[in-house]
Scaffold this active site. Structure first.
Site, short mmCIF file in Angstrom:
data_model
loop_
_atom_site.label_atom_id
_atom_site.label_comp_id
_atom_site.label_asym_id
_atom_site.label_seq_id
_atom_site.Cartn_x
_atom_site.Cartn_y
_atom_site.Cartn_z
N ASP A 53 0.82 -1.22 0.00
CA ASP A 53 0.00 0.00 0.00
C ASP A 53 0.85 1.27 0.00
O ASP A 53 0.33 2.36 -0.15
CB ASP A 53 -1.01 0.00 1.17
CG ASP A 53 -0.38 -0.30 2.52
OD1 ASP A 53 0.66 -0.97 2.57
OD2 ASP A 53 -0.94 0.14 3.55
N HIS A 54 2.17 1.13 0.15
CA HIS A 54 3.06 2.30 0.17
C HIS A 54 3.96 2.39 -1.05
O HIS A 54 4.75 3.31 -1.16
CB HIS A 54 3.91 2.30 1.45
CG HIS A 54 3.06 2.42 2.68
ND1 HIS A 54 2.89 3.61 3.36
CD2 HIS A 54 2.28 1.52 3.31
CE1 HIS A 54 2.06 3.43 4.37
NE2 HIS A 54 1.67 2.16 4.36
N ASP A 73 3.58 4.19 8.92
CA ASP A 73 3.67 2.80 9.35
C ASP A 73 4.72 2.54 10.44
O ASP A 73 5.88 2.21 10.20
CB ASP A 73 3.82 1.87 8.15
CG ASP A 73 2.47 1.76 7.42
OD1 ASP A 73 1.72 2.76 7.43
OD2 ASP A 73 2.15 0.68 6.91
N HIS A 81 -4.10 7.22 6.55
CA HIS A 81 -3.80 5.79 6.54
C HIS A 81 -4.79 5.03 7.43
O HIS A 81 -4.42 4.36 8.38
CB HIS A 81 -2.34 5.57 6.99
CG HIS A 81 -1.81 4.19 6.76
ND1 HIS A 81 -1.91 3.17 7.69
CD2 HIS A 81 -1.17 3.64 5.70
CE1 HIS A 81 -1.34 2.08 7.22
NE2 HIS A 81 -0.90 2.34 6.01
ZN LIG Z 1 3.08 -1.24 6.43
#
Ligand SMILES: [Zn+2]
Length: 305
Positions: free
Chosen positions: A67-68, A209, A267
Site C-alpha cells: 500500500d506504500h 507505518d 492511513h
Molecule cells: Zn506497512
C-alpha cells in the site's frame, strides 16, 4: 509567493475503499514536489488532483508494504513517458533494494528520465542536491524496516523595521549592513545582530507505518505540518501494537508534546467507515488543528511564524 501544501492522493491503509484510494501524498514546497508512499492508483489520483509527473522532484518511500509502493511502476514510467527534464531523487530503505528494482523495472518502457536511486542504509541526513531544505530519515518500528522523513528549512534572518528607524538606517546603509554585518551611522557602529531577529524555518514530518517509538517523537518535534498514520482507534490499541501501527490518540499525544501546529491524520483501516471517532479521539489529546485527511484534499503548511 511560495506555495507549500500537502496534496493528499490517497488515505487508505492495506486495501482501498470506495471513497479512499491507497496511500499517496505530494508535498509541494516552493519549486519542489516530494511524492511520498505512492500506493496503487497514484497516477490516476495525480490526474484528479492536478499533479503532473513534471511536478515531482523527489520520491520518498517509507517501507515496502504494497500500500506504500505499488504505485511506483506507474509513476516511474509516467516520469519517463513525459520526459521529465530534471533529475528525480528516490529515497527508500536500502534493505528493500530488491523490491525497488522490481518496481522500477516492473515492465518494459523507454527510459528517458534521470531517476537517481538514494537507498537509505541508516537514519540521518539524506543527500538532497539543490533542495531549499534539509531532508532526513528517522527509523520507525514496523514488521519490515520503515523510515519516516523530516524536512527542515534552515532558519532565516529578518530585519526589524522599527529598529532600523530608531537607528536612522535606510536605503544603501541597510544593504551594506546586510552585506557586511556592520555599518557606520553617525559615528557609531551598528551590528546586524542589533536590528535582526531569527526567522524560524518551517518543518514538515511524514510518519508512516510504525508503532509508538522514539522515532515518532523525533520526527514530530516542532513540525508545522505533521502527516501521520492513525490506522486504528485507541479501543484497538493492542491490534495497533501487534501490527506496528498507531492509534489516533497516540498520534495526537505525540503531536501535542512535540508542539505540532497542524496535525494531519491518515492511513485509515477499512474497518472504520466513519472517521468522526478518530477526530474526537485526536481532539481530546491535541489542542491544535486536526485534519482528517480526505482523498484529493490540499492541506496548506501553516503560515511561517
Ligand atoms: Zn506497512
Amino acid at each position: 509567493m511560495s506555495q507549500r501544501e500537502l496534496v493528499v492522493l490517497g488515505t487508505a491503509s492495506q486495501v482501498p475503499t470506495r471513497h479512499r484510494n491507497h496511500n499517496g501524498y505530494l508535498l509541494r514546497w516552493d519549486g519542489e514536489g516530494l511524492l511520498f508512499d505512492p500506493g496503487e492508483g497514484t497516477q490516476r489520483q495525480m490526474l484528479q488532483a492536478g499533479v503532473t509527473a513534471t511536478g515531482i522532484t523527489r520520491i520518498a518511500v517509507s517501507h515496502f508494504h504494497g500500500d506504500h509502493c505499488l504505485g511506483l511502476p506507474g509513476v516511474v514510467q509516467r516520469i519517463n513517458l513525459d520526459r521529465v527534464p530534471h533529475p528525480v531523487d528516490a529515497y527508500y530503505p536500502a534493505s528493500g533494494q530488491v523490491f525497488f528494482d522490481r518496481l522500477r523495472h516492473a515492465s518494459v518502457y523507454h527510459a528517458t528520465a534521470d531517476l537517481r536511486e538514494r537507498p537509505i542504509a541508516g537514519p540521518g541526513p539524506l543527500e538532497a542536491p539543490g533542495a531549499p531544505f534539509e531532508l532526513s530519515a528517522v527509523r520507525l518500528s514496523h514488521p519490515v524496516e520503515s523510515f519516516g522523513y523530516r524536512l527542515t528549512e534552515p532558519d532565516g534572518v529578518r530585519l526589524r523595521p522599527e529598529r532600523l528607524r530608531e537607528l536612522g538606517l535606510r536605503g544603501p546603509l541597510v544593504g551594506q549592513l546586510q552585506r557586511d554585518g556592520r555599518v557606520e551611522v553617525d559615528g557609531r557602529t551598528v551590528l546586524l545582530a542589533e536590528v535582526a531577529e531569527t526567522r524560524p524555518g518551517q518543518r514538515f514530518a511524514f510518519v508512516m507505518d510504525t508503532r509508538l517509538c522514539d522515532g515518532v517523537a523525533e520526527l514530530a518535534e516542532g513540525a508545522d505540518l505533521l502527516a501521520i498514520e492513525a490506522t486504528f482507534l485507541e479501543a484497538d490499541a493492542a491490534l495497533a501494537e501487534e501490527h506496528g501501527h498507531l492509534t489516533a490518540a497516540q498520534a495526537a499525544r505525540v503531536a501535542a508534546e512535540a508542539g505540532v501546529r497542524r496535525l494531519v491524520l491518515t492511513h485509515f483501516s477499512q474497518r472504520y467507515p466513519d472517521l468522526q471517532a478518530h477526530r474526537a479521539e485526536a481532539e481530546k489529546h491535541f489542542g491544535g488543528e486536526v485534519v482528517i485527511a480526505e482523498d484529493l484534499a490540499r492541506i496548506p503548511v501553516p503560515p511561517r511564524r
